[in-house]
Write a protein that holds these residues in place. Structure first.
Motif, PDB file in Angstrom:
ATOM      1  N   THR A  42       3.155   5.036  -5.315  1.00 39.70           N
ATOM      2  CA  THR A  42       4.309   4.119  -5.363  1.00 39.70           C
ATOM      3  C   THR A  42       5.465   4.681  -4.532  1.00 39.70           C
ATOM      4  N   LEU A  43       5.572   6.023  -4.516  1.00 39.01           N
ATOM      5  CA  LEU A  43       6.668   6.645  -3.740  1.00 39.01           C
ATOM      6  C   LEU A  43       6.405   6.612  -2.231  1.00 39.01           C
ATOM      7  N   GLY A  44       5.197   6.219  -1.820  1.00 38.88           N
ATOM      8  CA  GLY A  44       4.970   6.030  -0.383  1.00 38.88           C
ATOM      9  C   GLY A  44       3.823   6.803   0.227  1.00 38.88           C
ATOM     10  N   LEU A  45       3.192   7.711  -0.541  1.00 40.52           N
ATOM     11  CA  LEU A  45       2.018   8.386   0.036  1.00 40.52           C
ATOM     12  C   LEU A  45       0.861   7.376   0.092  1.00 40.52           C
ATOM     13  N   PRO A  46       0.074   7.434   1.150  1.00 37.57           N
ATOM     14  CA  PRO A  46      -0.958   6.388   1.343  1.00 37.57           C
ATOM     15  C   PRO A  46      -2.195   6.613   0.469  1.00 37.57           C
ATOM     16  N   LEU A  47      -2.026   6.488  -0.841  1.00 36.55           N
ATOM     17  CA  LEU A  47      -3.081   6.859  -1.784  1.00 36.55           C
ATOM     18  C   LEU A  47      -3.868   5.669  -2.315  1.00 36.55           C
ATOM     19  N   PHE A  48      -3.306   4.467  -2.210  1.00 36.15           N
ATOM     20  CA  PHE A  48      -3.963   3.331  -2.847  1.00 36.15           C
ATOM     21  C   PHE A  48      -5.097   2.791  -1.953  1.00 36.15           C
ATOM     22  N   HIS A  49      -5.714   1.692  -2.376  1.00 39.70           N
ATOM     23  CA  HIS A  49      -6.885   1.184  -1.658  1.00 39.70           C
ATOM     24  C   HIS A  49      -6.591   1.105  -0.158  1.00 39.70           C
ATOM     25  N   ASN A  50      -7.575   1.577   0.619  1.00 41.63           N
ATOM     26  CA  ASN A  50      -7.444   1.482   2.072  1.00 41.63           C
ATOM     27  C   ASN A  50      -6.230   2.191   2.649  1.00 41.63           C
TER      28      ASN A  50
ATOM     29  N   GLY B 123       5.507  -2.358  -3.236  1.00 45.02           N
ATOM     30  CA  GLY B 123       4.929  -3.679  -2.925  1.00 45.02           C
ATOM     31  C   GLY B 123       3.496  -3.792  -3.436  1.00 45.02           C
ATOM     32  N   ILE B 124       2.742  -2.704  -3.329  1.00 41.57           N
ATOM     33  CA  ILE B 124       1.348  -2.722  -3.813  1.00 41.57           C
ATOM     34  C   ILE B 124       1.342  -2.733  -5.338  1.00 41.57           C
ATOM     35  N   LEU B 125       2.238  -1.933  -5.925  1.00 44.05           N
ATOM     36  CA  LEU B 125       2.291  -1.884  -7.399  1.00 44.05           C
ATOM     37  C   LEU B 125       2.670  -3.259  -7.969  1.00 44.05           C
ATOM     38  N   LEU B 126       3.533  -3.978  -7.256  1.00 39.45           N
ATOM     39  CA  LEU B 126       3.953  -5.290  -7.751  1.00 39.45           C
ATOM     40  C   LEU B 126       3.012  -6.397  -7.269  1.00 39.45           C
ATOM     41  N   GLY B 127       2.061  -6.052  -6.399  1.00 40.65           N
ATOM     42  CA  GLY B 127       1.154  -7.054  -5.826  1.00 40.65           C
ATOM     43  C   GLY B 127      -0.066  -7.299  -6.700  1.00 40.65           C
TER      44      GLY B 127
ATOM     45  N   VAL C 254      -4.009  -9.620 -16.241  1.00 38.04           N
ATOM     46  CA  VAL C 254      -2.702 -10.178 -16.647  1.00 38.04           C
ATOM     47  C   VAL C 254      -1.714 -10.082 -15.481  1.00 38.04           C
ATOM     48  N   TRP C 255      -1.711  -8.898 -14.825  1.00 36.73           N
ATOM     49  CA  TRP C 255      -0.774  -8.676 -13.698  1.00 36.73           C
ATOM     50  C   TRP C 255      -1.092  -9.643 -12.553  1.00 36.73           C
ATOM     51  N   PHE C 256      -2.379  -9.847 -12.309  1.00 34.18           N
ATOM     52  CA  PHE C 256      -2.789 -10.754 -11.225  1.00 34.18           C
ATOM     53  C   PHE C 256      -2.302 -12.177 -11.524  1.00 34.18           C
ATOM     54  N   MET C 257      -2.444 -12.610 -12.779  1.00 30.92           N
ATOM     55  CA  MET C 257      -1.999 -13.963 -13.153  1.00 30.92           C
ATOM     56  C   MET C 257      -0.503 -14.116 -12.903  1.00 30.92           C
ATOM     57  N   VAL C 258       0.247 -13.057 -13.250  1.00 36.24           N
ATOM     58  CA  VAL C 258       1.706 -13.120 -13.067  1.00 36.24           C
ATOM     59  C   VAL C 258       2.054 -13.072 -11.577  1.00 36.24           C
ATOM     60  N   SER C 259       1.486 -12.086 -10.860  1.00 31.99           N
ATOM     61  CA  SER C 259       1.924 -11.865  -9.466  1.00 31.99           C
ATOM     62  C   SER C 259       1.402 -12.939  -8.522  1.00 31.99           C
ATOM     63  N   ALA C 260       0.199 -13.483  -8.813  1.00 34.10           N
ATOM     64  CA  ALA C 260      -0.359 -14.493  -7.891  1.00 34.10           C
ATOM     65  C   ALA C 260      -0.230 -15.905  -8.465  1.00 34.10           C
ATOM     66  N   GLY C 261       0.319 -16.021  -9.671  1.00 31.59           N
ATOM     67  CA  GLY C 261       0.455 -17.336 -10.307  1.00 31.59           C
ATOM     68  C   GLY C 261      -0.904 -17.988 -10.551  1.00 31.59           C
ATOM     69  N   ALA C 262      -1.922 -17.153 -10.834  1.00 29.83           N
ATOM     70  CA  ALA C 262      -3.287 -17.684 -10.997  1.00 29.83           C
ATOM     71  C   ALA C 262      -3.554 -18.060 -12.455  1.00 29.83           C
ATOM     72  N   SER C 263      -4.498 -19.001 -12.641  1.00 25.20           N
ATOM     73  CA  SER C 263      -4.927 -19.360 -13.995  1.00 25.20           C
ATOM     74  C   SER C 263      -5.852 -18.257 -14.526  1.00 25.20           C
TER      75      SER C 263
END
Ligand SMILES: O=C(O)CCCC[C@@H]1SC[C@@H]2NC(=O)N[C@@H]21
Length: 176
Positions: free
Chosen positions: A65-73, A79-83, A128-137
């Motif tokens: 989250t602080l900016g090291l390139p550790l997440f997928h790819n 932005g990724i944490l909130l995505g 749950v996070w995906f439903m909130v962040s992407a507005g998905a059912s």
């Protein structure tokens, strides 16, 4: 193990598993929610470090989250944490703790229950996070966040259990 020895082991294994979870995220097949090996290494961290696996899981999320390139790819940042995948990242933390607590019981039934429960909690956070962040059912979220990953994550659970049984048989247990 005595205090200092345990602290050194905690530091060393935390660094190793933060790095391994990172490599697991770099090995990624890109989709909205990518296929990765992060869950395998979170489970292996729990197998080796028990409840202390929460430390590398939390460090992973914090440094990514602080900016090291550790997440997928090799991605990173708030932005990724909130995505769409942010819930999984947060979910790695309780997943590591739950699986770790169950691994401490040192029975196959407990190992498997803890890993399944941990992954379900991770899926729950991710969905749950995906439903909130992407507005998905809910059905759309389950199709994107859970169903495609069940078989692969079951293979990872099997692999983690095989490693666990080997470590236990060899008596190389550093954490309780
Ligand atoms: O780095 C990220 O942004 C997190 C990606 C999360 C991928 C999730 S973890 C559980 C499930 N199993 C996979 O192989 N991929 C998803």
């Amino acid at each position: 193990m005595y205090g200092d020895e345990k602290r050194s082991a905690l530091l060393m294994y935390s660094a190793v598993f933060t790095a391994l979870i990172t490599v697991g995220g770099w090995i990624s097949v890109p989709f909205v929610v990518p296929f990765t090996l992060q869950t395998l290494f979170v489970l292996l961290a729990a197998s080796v470090m028990k409840k202390y696996a929460v430390v590398p899981a939390a460090l992973y999320v914090m440094f990514g989250t602080l900016g090291l390139p550790l997440f997928h790819n090799g991605t990173s940042g708030l932005g990724i944490l909130l995505g769409p995948t942010g819930g999984f990242l947060i979910g790695f933390i309780p997943m590591a703790f739950i699986a770790g607590v169950f691994f401490s019981k040192k029975t196959r039934a407990a190992d498997l229950s803890g890993m399944v429960l941990g992954i379900l909690v991770c899926y729950f956070c991710g969905t749950v996070w995906f439903m909130v962040s992407a507005g998905a059912s809910l059905p759309a979220a389950l199709i994107t966040c859970v169903i495609p990953f069940i078989a692969g994550d079951a293979v990872k659970i099997t692999a983690a259990e095989m490693v666990t049984l080997r470590l236990r048989k060899g008596g190389r247990l550093l954490f309780d």
